[in-house]
Design a protein around this motif. Structure first.
Motif, PDB file in Angstrom:
ATOM      1  N   ALA A   1       0.819  -1.221   0.000  1.00  0.00           N
ATOM      2  CA  ALA A   1       0.000   0.000   0.000  1.00  0.00           C
ATOM      3  C   ALA A   1       0.851   1.268   0.000  1.00  0.00           C
ATOM      4  CB  ALA A   1      -0.987   0.012   1.175  1.00  0.00           C
ATOM      5  N   LEU A   2       1.969   1.224  -0.703  1.00  0.00           N
ATOM      6  CA  LEU A   2       2.773   2.441  -0.871  1.00  0.00           C
ATOM      7  C   LEU A   2       2.047   3.352  -1.861  1.00  0.00           C
ATOM      8  CD1 LEU A   2       6.230   0.744  -1.321  1.00  0.00           C
ATOM      9  CD2 LEU A   2       5.494   2.003   0.682  1.00  0.00           C
ATOM     10  N   PHE A   3       2.207   4.671  -1.688  1.00  0.00           N
ATOM     11  CA  PHE A   3       1.547   5.579  -2.605  1.00  0.00           C
ATOM     12  C   PHE A   3       2.318   5.622  -3.916  1.00  0.00           C
ATOM     13  CE2 PHE A   3       0.584   7.101   1.681  1.00  0.00           C
ATOM     14  CZ  PHE A   3      -0.735   6.702   1.685  1.00  0.00           C
ATOM     15  N   GLY A   4       1.646   5.200  -4.965  1.00  0.00           N
ATOM     16  CA  GLY A   4       2.301   5.030  -6.251  1.00  0.00           C
ATOM     17  C   GLY A   4       2.805   6.314  -6.862  1.00  0.00           C
ATOM     18  N   SER A   5       2.221   7.443  -6.437  1.00  0.00           N
ATOM     19  CA  SER A   5       2.618   8.709  -7.055  1.00  0.00           C
ATOM     20  C   SER A   5       3.792   9.357  -6.335  1.00  0.00           C
ATOM     21  CB  SER A   5       1.421   9.659  -7.054  1.00  0.00           C
ATOM     22  OG  SER A   5       0.955   9.831  -5.732  1.00  0.00           O
ATOM     23  N   MET A   6       4.286   8.715  -5.258  1.00  0.00           N
ATOM     24  CA  MET A   6       5.401   9.302  -4.512  1.00  0.00           C
ATOM     25  C   MET A   6       6.586   8.346  -4.540  1.00  0.00           C
ATOM     26  SD  MET A   6       3.499  10.396  -1.047  1.00  0.00           S
ATOM     27  CE  MET A   6       1.957  11.232  -1.010  1.00  0.00           C
ATOM     28  N   THR A   7       7.775   8.897  -4.368  1.00  0.00           N
ATOM     29  CA  THR A   7       8.953   8.038  -4.289  1.00  0.00           C
ATOM     30  C   THR A   7       8.932   7.296  -2.953  1.00  0.00           C
ATOM     31  OG1 THR A   7      10.307   9.684  -3.173  1.00  0.00           O
ATOM     32  CG2 THR A   7      10.321   9.732  -5.577  1.00  0.00           C
ATOM     33  N   VAL A   8       9.802   6.299  -2.845  1.00  0.00           N
ATOM     34  CA  VAL A   8       9.899   5.522  -1.614  1.00  0.00           C
ATOM     35  C   VAL A   8      10.199   6.451  -0.432  1.00  0.00           C
ATOM     36  CG1 VAL A   8      11.271   3.775  -0.429  1.00  0.00           C
ATOM     37  CG2 VAL A   8      10.577   3.426  -2.809  1.00  0.00           C
ATOM     38  N   GLY A   9      11.147   7.377  -0.646  1.00  0.00           N
ATOM     39  CA  GLY A   9      11.508   8.303   0.414  1.00  0.00           C
ATOM     40  C   GLY A   9      10.331   9.172   0.837  1.00  0.00           C
ATOM     41  N   GLU A  10       9.567   9.667  -0.132  1.00  0.00           N
ATOM     42  CA  GLU A  10       8.408  10.502   0.192  1.00  0.00           C
ATOM     43  C   GLU A  10       7.351   9.709   0.948  1.00  0.00           C
ATOM     44  OE1 GLU A  10       8.601  13.636  -3.569  1.00  0.00           O
ATOM     45  OE2 GLU A  10       7.443  11.787  -3.733  1.00  0.00           O
TER      46      GLU A  10
ATOM     47  N   GLY B   1      19.584   3.772   0.093  1.00  0.00           N
ATOM     48  CA  GLY B   1      19.860   4.196  -1.279  1.00  0.00           C
ATOM     49  C   GLY B   1      18.670   4.085  -2.222  1.00  0.00           C
ATOM     50  N   PHE B   2      17.511   3.701  -1.696  1.00  0.00           N
ATOM     51  CA  PHE B   2      16.359   3.543  -2.586  1.00  0.00           C
ATOM     52  C   PHE B   2      15.337   4.676  -2.452  1.00  0.00           C
ATOM     53  CE2 PHE B   2      18.004  -0.745  -2.787  1.00  0.00           C
ATOM     54  CZ  PHE B   2      17.758  -1.097  -4.097  1.00  0.00           C
TER      55      PHE B   2
ATOM     56  N   GLU C   1      14.769  14.040   6.171  1.00  0.00           N
ATOM     57  CA  GLU C   1      15.573  13.313   5.189  1.00  0.00           C
ATOM     58  C   GLU C   1      16.483  12.287   5.873  1.00  0.00           C
ATOM     59  OE1 GLU C   1      18.412  15.087   1.932  1.00  0.00           O
ATOM     60  OE2 GLU C   1      16.506  16.170   1.981  1.00  0.00           O
ATOM     61  N   ILE C   2      17.094  12.723   6.968  1.00  0.00           N
ATOM     62  CA  ILE C   2      17.988  11.818   7.700  1.00  0.00           C
ATOM     63  C   ILE C   2      17.193  10.660   8.295  1.00  0.00           C
ATOM     64  CG2 ILE C   2      19.504  11.638   9.720  1.00  0.00           C
ATOM     65  CD1 ILE C   2      20.220  14.632   9.169  1.00  0.00           C
ATOM     66  N   MET C   3      16.023  10.982   8.849  1.00  0.00           N
ATOM     67  CA  MET C   3      15.212   9.934   9.461  1.00  0.00           C
ATOM     68  C   MET C   3      14.761   8.909   8.422  1.00  0.00           C
ATOM     69  SD  MET C   3      13.044  11.941  12.337  1.00  0.00           S
ATOM     70  CE  MET C   3      12.319  10.439  12.974  1.00  0.00           C
ATOM     71  N   VAL C   4      14.387   9.426   7.242  1.00  0.00           N
ATOM     72  CA  VAL C   4      13.960   8.532   6.172  1.00  0.00           C
ATOM     73  C   VAL C   4      15.090   7.572   5.816  1.00  0.00           C
ATOM     74  CG1 VAL C   4      13.398   8.449   3.712  1.00  0.00           C
ATOM     75  CG2 VAL C   4      12.216  10.066   5.202  1.00  0.00           C
TER      76      VAL C   4
ATOM     77  N   PRO D   1       7.727   3.303  -6.146  1.00  0.00           N
ATOM     78  CA  PRO D   1       7.342   1.963  -5.686  1.00  0.00           C
ATOM     79  C   PRO D   1       7.230   0.945  -6.827  1.00  0.00           C
ATOM     80  CG  PRO D   1       6.027   3.601  -4.573  1.00  0.00           C
ATOM     81  CD  PRO D   1       6.865   4.337  -5.573  1.00  0.00           C
ATOM     82  N   SER D   2       6.808   1.424  -8.003  1.00  0.00           N
ATOM     83  CA  SER D   2       6.620   0.484  -9.116  1.00  0.00           C
ATOM     84  C   SER D   2       7.942  -0.077  -9.625  1.00  0.00           C
ATOM     85  CB  SER D   2       5.886   1.187 -10.259  1.00  0.00           C
ATOM     86  OG  SER D   2       6.598   2.348 -10.632  1.00  0.00           O
ATOM     87  N   GLN D   3       9.056   0.582  -9.248  1.00  0.00           N
ATOM     88  CA  GLN D   3      10.362   0.085  -9.709  1.00  0.00           C
ATOM     89  C   GLN D   3      10.929  -0.958  -8.761  1.00  0.00           C
ATOM     90  OE1 GLN D   3      11.810   4.245  -9.886  1.00  0.00           O
ATOM     91  NE2 GLN D   3      12.664   3.680 -11.877  1.00  0.00           N
ATOM     92  N   LEU D   4      10.241  -1.210  -7.633  1.00  0.00           N
ATOM     93  CA  LEU D   4      10.766  -2.158  -6.652  1.00  0.00           C
ATOM     94  C   LEU D   4      10.135  -3.530  -6.847  1.00  0.00           C
ATOM     95  CD1 LEU D   4      10.627  -0.066  -3.346  1.00  0.00           C
ATOM     96  CD2 LEU D   4      12.467  -0.215  -4.997  1.00  0.00           C
ATOM     97  N   SER D   5      10.854  -4.557  -6.388  1.00  0.00           N
ATOM     98  CA  SER D   5      10.286  -5.906  -6.415  1.00  0.00           C
ATOM     99  C   SER D   5       9.314  -6.051  -5.246  1.00  0.00           C
ATOM    100  CB  SER D   5      11.408  -6.923  -6.276  1.00  0.00           C
ATOM    101  OG  SER D   5      11.948  -6.848  -4.984  1.00  0.00           O
ATOM    102  N   GLY D   6       8.552  -7.147  -5.262  1.00  0.00           N
ATOM    103  CA  GLY D   6       7.539  -7.365  -4.222  1.00  0.00           C
ATOM    104  C   GLY D   6       8.116  -7.320  -2.813  1.00  0.00           C
ATOM    105  N   GLY D   7       9.242  -7.985  -2.631  1.00  0.00           N
ATOM    106  CA  GLY D   7       9.844  -8.038  -1.304  1.00  0.00           C
ATOM    107  C   GLY D   7      10.339  -6.668  -0.859  1.00  0.00           C
ATOM    108  N   MET D   8      10.922  -5.931  -1.806  1.00  0.00           N
ATOM    109  CA  MET D   8      11.432  -4.600  -1.482  1.00  0.00           C
ATOM    110  C   MET D   8      10.295  -3.662  -1.141  1.00  0.00           C
ATOM    111  SD  MET D   8      14.146  -4.478  -4.513  1.00  0.00           S
ATOM    112  CE  MET D   8      15.084  -3.001  -4.376  1.00  0.00           C
ATOM    113  N   ARG D   9       9.185  -3.824  -1.867  1.00  0.00           N
ATOM    114  CA  ARG D   9       8.031  -2.981  -1.610  1.00  0.00           C
ATOM    115  C   ARG D   9       7.528  -3.212  -0.187  1.00  0.00           C
ATOM    116  NH1 ARG D   9       4.215  -3.893  -6.459  1.00  0.00           N
ATOM    117  NH2 ARG D   9       6.192  -3.905  -7.592  1.00  0.00           N
ATOM    118  N   LYS D  10       7.554  -4.485   0.221  1.00  0.00           N
ATOM    119  CA  LYS D  10       7.111  -4.781   1.592  1.00  0.00           C
ATOM    120  C   LYS D  10       8.057  -4.179   2.610  1.00  0.00           C
ATOM    121  CE  LYS D  10       3.794  -8.099   1.311  1.00  0.00           C
ATOM    122  NZ  LYS D  10       3.427  -9.451   1.115  1.00  0.00           N
ATOM    123  N   ARG D  11       9.337  -4.232   2.321  1.00  0.00           N
ATOM    124  CA  ARG D  11      10.305  -3.624   3.240  1.00  0.00           C
ATOM    125  C   ARG D  11      10.084  -2.124   3.326  1.00  0.00           C
ATOM    126  NH1 ARG D  11      14.977  -6.529   4.591  1.00  0.00           N
ATOM    127  NH2 ARG D  11      14.821  -8.673   3.859  1.00  0.00           N
ATOM    128  N   ALA D  12       9.839  -1.518   2.162  1.00  0.00           N
ATOM    129  CA  ALA D  12       9.591  -0.080   2.160  1.00  0.00           C
ATOM    130  C   ALA D  12       8.347   0.242   2.990  1.00  0.00           C
ATOM    131  CB  ALA D  12       9.411   0.425   0.735  1.00  0.00           C
TER     132      ALA D  12
END
Lengths: 277, 265
Positions: free
Chosen positions: A101-110, A142-143, A128-131, A148-159
């Motif tokens: 359920a990551l927001f697809g319109s934002m980067t992982v950091g956002e 580094g991600f 930024e540091i906390m992220v 989110p669409s550029q990440l694999s399923g497992g990475m998305r879950k970690r994010a």
């Protein structure tokens, strides 16, 4: 292990659920569920599809309203308190959803920064540091600038876990953490949950139907079937249980005659869950 | 008897739908206008990016459509006016019909097609992927976070687009005016402006403001009430477009009637 240390798993319940009934229309999904989650423990809620386990966790976090009964989180009844108070309770809970359920319109950091930006007055540079720290905790350094669409399923879950951790919650909920992942990636997520447990002594609640994963991460297990708790106990207690329903679930014995009923129930829950305005 | 109960049923349903639209729109408006006084500033960045999407990116297609509408309007009215030897009234006819009626309406319909549908699709997809639930569990209100910025963007941009559409319509009409009715371009514009009174423009803008609020409310409500599965997103999108067009026309009728009777005094 933490669970042997009496100072970490205190007896005061973090969550207590009392005689909880949840209805979708005329169909009752949960028929009087009661249990406690102690501070600092990892409780796994196990059950088959349509058993009501997802409904249970959604009710705990206030996404569904119980038809009767109580859910107390740190002593506050989530179904009875006002919206503003519920928000305060929710800020102490991190939830990792099934699909991330990551927001697809934002980067992982956002995504990870969002709760911080919404609920704190921290400087952008601090956020930024906390992220970066949160992403490091879940092994995704580094991600930040990936979508989110550029990440694999497992990475998305970690994010998603990183986002759930953003507000330093006291309670962490996981809905099917290993669903849809291959065994190696799923084992990685289990490992992550264990690390979080060790490092932060968080109270963790996991909903899953994966046996191996449940026994690896749990302090205690609640087995739920057709809206009722069948058994509740430590992993060893569960393994040595002689209750037929528990054995059937743990030994993976198929069941044909009730399959239709549970499928029907599952269809009903999902339809209702997403059908709300 | 059966029929009566069916009619009653659909009337009640329709009223309930309008009720939930009003409640959603009201909550978003509350967030916008009352929120800032409670330390919850409007999400300007999100509103601006929505405004870009809703407004600025709609300009090329809207310009083209309203230009042609203006030209068509000139041709159609000239067909009748010519019989009375009054072809030079074409400028006034085009100017008044554009500003009072077609400018706001065509703009609304273009925006429904572009943005109303995309609101429903965007929010519907977020519902299906549990992103709406995630917002709620992060103690972020989806209305505050998603609907309010869209509402600001719409109620600001739709009147702006309408003014632009009016201008493009008149420009379209001028092509006919210069080519067939013996106007010079400047003369055509002058006659158009002289034919208009401020009221013609303001009534159009008031309508477009209402249309903007309606399109946002319908698009977002359809998105939020999306069922499970990807095909439901398609269904909500279609519903958003159809219901928005219907409601916009209804509102148009109510307001036009209102302006007509109030203006008669």
């Amino acid at each position: 292990m933490e669970r042997d240390d009496p100072g970490l798993v205190s007896s005061e319940p973090m969550i207590s659920v009392r005689d909880l009934h949840v209805k979708y229309g005329a169909t009752e999904i949960l028929h009087g569920v009661s249990f406690d989650v102690k501070r600092g423990e990892t409780l796994v809620i196990m059950g088959g599809s349509g058993s009501g386990k997802s409904t249970l966790v959604r009710t705990l976090i206030g996404l569904e309203k119980p038809s009767s009964g109580h859910v107390l989180i740190k002593g506050k009844d989530v179904a009875a308190i006002r919206e503003a108070e519920l928000e305060e309770v929710r800020k102490k809970i991190g939830m990792s959803f099934q699909g991330g359920a990551l927001f697809g319109s934002m980067t992982v950091g956002e995504n990870v920064a969002l709760p911080l930006r919404e609920h704190t007055k921290l400087e952008d540079s601090t956020i930024e540091i906390m992220v970066r720290l949160k992403l490091e905790q879940v092994g995704l350094e580094g991600f930040e600038y990936y979508m989110p669409s550029q990440l694999s399923g497992g990475m998305r879950k970690r994010a998603a876990v990183a986002r759930a951790l953003a507000m330093d919650p006291e309670l962490l909920f996981f809905d099917e953490p290993s669903a849809g992942l291959d065994p190696i990636i799923a084992a990685g997520i289990d490992q992550l949950i264990l690390e979080l447990k060790r490092a932060f002594h968080m109270t963790i609640l996991v909903v899953t139907h994966e046996l191996a994963s449940a026994f690896l991460i749990a302090d205690r297990i609640v087995l739920i079937d057709r809206g009722k708790i069948v058994a509740i106990g430590t992993t060893t207690e569960m393994q040595s249980s002689i209750q037929p329903r528990v054995r059937q679930f743990l030994d993976r014995v198929p069941e044909s005659e009730t399959a239709q009923e549970s499928d029907y129930l599952r269809a009903l829950t999902e339809e209702r869950r997403f059908g709300r305005a | 008897m059966e029929l009566v109960s069916q009619i009653g049923g659909s009337v009640t349903e329709g009223l309930a739908y309008i009720g939930s639209l009003a409640s959603l729109g009201g909550r978003a408006a509350l967030d916008l206008f009352i929120g800032p006084f409670h330390g919850k500033p409007v999400r300007l960045r999100r509103a601006v990016s929505q405004a870009m999407d809703v407004g600025v990116r709609a300009l090329p297609i809207l310009s083209l459509i309203t230009f042609f509408i203006g030209l068509i309007l000139a041709l159609q009215s000239a067909y009748e006016l010519r019989r009375f030897g009054a072809v030079n009234y074409v400028a006034a006819t085009v100017a008044i019909s554009m500003t009072r009626e077609l400018g706001p309406l065509i703009t609304a319909i273009v925006v429904i097609g572009r943005s109303g549908s995309s609101f429903a699709a965007e929010i519907g997809t977020m519902r299906v992927t549990e992103e709406i639930d995630a917002l709620e569990t992060m103690a972020i209100s989806p209305v505050d976070f998603l609907v309010a910025p869209k509402l600001v963007a719409m109620i600001v941009m739709l009147p702006c687009l309408t003014i632009w559409a009016n201008a493009m319509g008149i420009l379209g009409g001028s092509v006919f005016g210069v080519w067939q009715a013996g106007f010079t371009f400047v003369r055509y514009l002058q006659v158009s402006v002289d034919a208009l009174i401020l009221r013609d423009i303001t009534t159009g803008l008031i309508k477009s403001l209402m249309f903007g609020a309606t399109i946002t409310a319908v698009g977002c409500l359809e998105g939020l009430s999306t069922g499970v599965g990807a095909e439901q997103v398609g269904r909500s999108t279609t519903a958003a477009v159809v219901k928005s067009i219907f409601l916009v026309i209804m509102e148009d009728l109510v307001f036009t009637a209102l302006f007509f009777f109030v203006g008669a005094q």
